[in-house]
Design a protein around this motif. Structure first.
Motif, PDB file in Angstrom:
ATOM      1  N   VAL A   7       0.808  -1.217   0.000  1.00  0.00           N
ATOM      2  CA  VAL A   7       0.000   0.000   0.000  1.00  0.00           C
ATOM      3  C   VAL A   7       0.844   1.272   0.000  1.00  0.00           C
ATOM      4  CG1 VAL A   7      -0.272  -0.009   2.521  1.00  0.00           C
ATOM      5  CG2 VAL A   7      -1.986   1.127   1.071  1.00  0.00           C
ATOM      6  N   ASP A   8       1.991   1.276   0.691  1.00  0.00           N
ATOM      7  CA  ASP A   8       2.829   2.479   0.708  1.00  0.00           C
ATOM      8  C   ASP A   8       3.302   2.849  -0.689  1.00  0.00           C
ATOM      9  OD1 ASP A   8       2.457   2.329   3.408  1.00  0.00           O
ATOM     10  OD2 ASP A   8       4.570   2.040   3.942  1.00  0.00           O
ATOM     11  N   ASP A   9       3.656   1.830  -1.477  1.00  0.00           N
ATOM     12  CA  ASP A   9       4.073   2.083  -2.856  1.00  0.00           C
ATOM     13  C   ASP A   9       2.924   2.659  -3.667  1.00  0.00           C
ATOM     14  OD1 ASP A   9       6.749   1.281  -2.714  1.00  0.00           O
ATOM     15  OD2 ASP A   9       6.271  -0.818  -3.113  1.00  0.00           O
ATOM     16  N   LEU A  10       1.735   2.092  -3.511  1.00  0.00           N
ATOM     17  CA  LEU A  10       0.592   2.579  -4.267  1.00  0.00           C
ATOM     18  C   LEU A  10       0.277   4.031  -3.926  1.00  0.00           C
ATOM     19  CD1 LEU A  10      -1.687   1.810  -6.294  1.00  0.00           C
ATOM     20  CD2 LEU A  10      -3.138   1.508  -4.296  1.00  0.00           C
ATOM     21  N   VAL A  11       0.303   4.371  -2.644  1.00  0.00           N
ATOM     22  CA  VAL A  11      -0.002   5.745  -2.229  1.00  0.00           C
ATOM     23  C   VAL A  11       0.991   6.722  -2.850  1.00  0.00           C
ATOM     24  CG1 VAL A  11      -0.024   7.308  -0.243  1.00  0.00           C
ATOM     25  CG2 VAL A  11      -1.238   5.119  -0.130  1.00  0.00           C
ATOM     26  N   ARG A  12       2.261   6.344  -2.908  1.00  0.00           N
ATOM     27  CA  ARG A  12       3.259   7.200  -3.575  1.00  0.00           C
ATOM     28  C   ARG A  12       2.863   7.447  -5.026  1.00  0.00           C
ATOM     29  NH1 ARG A  12       7.655   5.747  -5.091  1.00  0.00           N
ATOM     30  NH2 ARG A  12       7.596   3.496  -4.658  1.00  0.00           N
ATOM     31  N   GLY A  13       2.442   6.388  -5.714  1.00  0.00           N
ATOM     32  CA  GLY A  13       2.052   6.531  -7.108  1.00  0.00           C
ATOM     33  C   GLY A  13       0.823   7.405  -7.277  1.00  0.00           C
ATOM     34  N   ILE A  14      -0.150   7.244  -6.383  1.00  0.00           N
ATOM     35  CA  ILE A  14      -1.365   8.063  -6.447  1.00  0.00           C
ATOM     36  C   ILE A  14      -1.028   9.542  -6.295  1.00  0.00           C
ATOM     37  CG2 ILE A  14      -3.512   8.614  -5.231  1.00  0.00           C
ATOM     38  CD1 ILE A  14      -3.648   5.576  -4.530  1.00  0.00           C
ATOM     39  N   LEU A  15      -0.175   9.867  -5.332  1.00  0.00           N
ATOM     40  CA  LEU A  15       0.175  11.269  -5.115  1.00  0.00           C
ATOM     41  C   LEU A  15       0.976  11.830  -6.282  1.00  0.00           C
ATOM     42  CD1 LEU A  15       0.944  11.422  -1.290  1.00  0.00           C
ATOM     43  CD2 LEU A  15      -1.180  11.850  -2.517  1.00  0.00           C
ATOM     44  N   LYS A  16       1.825  11.009  -6.886  1.00  0.00           N
ATOM     45  CA  LYS A  16       2.550  11.477  -8.064  1.00  0.00           C
ATOM     46  C   LYS A  16       1.578  11.782  -9.204  1.00  0.00           C
ATOM     47  CE  LYS A  16       7.178   9.466  -7.445  1.00  0.00           C
ATOM     48  NZ  LYS A  16       7.978  10.621  -7.911  1.00  0.00           N
ATOM     49  N   MET A  17       0.560  10.950  -9.361  1.00  0.00           N
ATOM     50  CA  MET A  17      -0.456  11.206 -10.389  1.00  0.00           C
ATOM     51  C   MET A  17      -1.242  12.467 -10.049  1.00  0.00           C
ATOM     52  SD  MET A  17      -1.715  10.083 -13.252  1.00  0.00           S
ATOM     53  CE  MET A  17      -3.134   9.541 -14.209  1.00  0.00           C
ATOM     54  N   MET A  18      -1.577  12.627  -8.779  1.00  0.00           N
ATOM     55  CA  MET A  18      -2.323  13.796  -8.330  1.00  0.00           C
ATOM     56  C   MET A  18      -1.544  15.082  -8.580  1.00  0.00           C
ATOM     57  SD  MET A  18      -3.716  14.561  -4.460  1.00  0.00           S
ATOM     58  CE  MET A  18      -2.284  15.457  -3.856  1.00  0.00           C
ATOM     59  N   ASN A  19      -0.238  15.028  -8.390  1.00  0.00           N
ATOM     60  CA  ASN A  19       0.593  16.228  -8.487  1.00  0.00           C
ATOM     61  C   ASN A  19       1.182  16.450  -9.870  1.00  0.00           C
ATOM     62  OD1 ASN A  19       0.233  16.869  -5.740  1.00  0.00           O
ATOM     63  ND2 ASN A  19       1.867  15.468  -5.135  1.00  0.00           N
TER      64      ASN A  19
END
Length: 311
Positions: free
Chosen positions: A214-226
């Motif tokens: 999950v930590d890896d996924l959250v990093r990816g989500i925030l990169k997409m968001m930003n």
């Protein structure tokens, strides 16, 4: 920013809430608590930048925010098949309501789609250009086709109204804050192993999945968001390392030192034989790739469930 996060009380939503608050954002957390757990919101209730609203996205909502992250929908087959009409309504009506808010406020919207849009794939790994092999009338179609319709809406609103919509396709994700009765394979195997129950494998165990911590996924989500622009493509987020269900079961038994045996049951209708993401777009566009290996992630997840089972 002030961010609207739907599905906030769920597994992924709780991790996203924690990360967003830690980065200084304000979070308007929405969940109808059909599968989300209010206890997941407990760590945030004293935070001045956190606000929780019990709300169903199938109903319109008006709120002053700067960005929308839509994670509202049960993701486990046992949950989304228990009320298939609500599942597809959440994906379709909920998506429309949030797109209307995005249009009215002129704010970006990130949609959490899924690898299930690929169905039972004919090619592996699955690139974003692959249109999938989905049964439109099967027991999984309320989720699979619901998510496909959500993607259609996002890109039609982008083309017709110029809305900044961003779509991620999430592959199997696991970690702390999953519910004991979540129904997904990692949580099932771990809970069964910790309680010395037989581990249930559907089919012969040769079907594969790729597991992202999950930590890896959250990093990816925030990169997409930003990301400073709105990509004209969905982006796969997942771990490309592939394991059979039998490999996963044996690994969990070994790591938990369990006495569990393996019980093979019939394969459910439309259960995919293979699931593995092509993440070349995530690497090139987001500079993202997963970092947590399965053994490390399973260890942290086993520790979490051990604590949960003692309560």
């Amino acid at each position: 920013m002030r961010i609207l996060l739907t599905g906030a009380a769920g597994f992924l939503g709780s991790h996203l809430t924690a990360r967003l608050l830690s980065e200084g954002h304000s979070v308007v957390a929405i969940d109808n608590l059909s599968t989300g757990r209010i206890k997941n919101m407990g760590p945030f209730v004293e935070n001045d930048k956190f606000e929780f609203m019990e709300h169903d996205v199938r109903d319109p909502i008006t709120v002053e925010v700067d960005q929308i992250l839509n994670f509202a929908c049960p993701a486990s087959p046992i949950h989304y098949q228990s009320d298939p009409v609500r599942t597809i309504e959440t994906n379709f009506l909920g998506m429309i309501n949030l797109l209307h808010l995005s249009k009215a406020r002129d704010i970006p919207l990130l949609q959490a789609s899924t690898s299930e849009v690929y169905g039972d794939p004919d090619i592996s790994p699955q690139p974003e250009e692959y249109w999938g092999n989905v049964n439109p009338i099967g027991i999984r179609s309320c989720y699979d086709e619901g998510k496909r319709a959500s993607e259609t809406l996002c890109f039609d609103y982008k083309r017709q109204y110029g809305i900044d919509t961003r779509v991620i396709r999430i592959f199997n994700t696991y970690g702390p804050n999953m519910a004991i009765a979540d129904g997904r394979v990692v949580s099932n195997f771990i809970v069964q192993a910790l309680t010395d129950q037989d581990i249930t494998i559907y089919g012969d165990g040769s079907q594969t999945r790729s597991f992202c911590f999950v930590d890896d996924l959250v990093r990816g989500i925030l990169k997409m968001m930003n990301l400073p622009y709105s990509p004209d493509t969905p982006i796969n987020l997942g771990n490309p390392n592939e394991f059979t269900m039998l490999e996963l079961a044996n690994k969990v038994i070994q790591m938990t030192k369990s006495n569990s045996k393996i019980d093979f049951l019939p394969l459910p209708e439309d259960d995919p034989r293979q699931r593995r993401p092509d993440i070349s777009k995530a690497i090139s566009l987001l500079n993202w790739r997963p970092e947590v290996e399965l053994d490390e992630g399973l260890g942290r997840t086993i520790e979490y469930f051990s604590g949960e089972l003692k309560q």
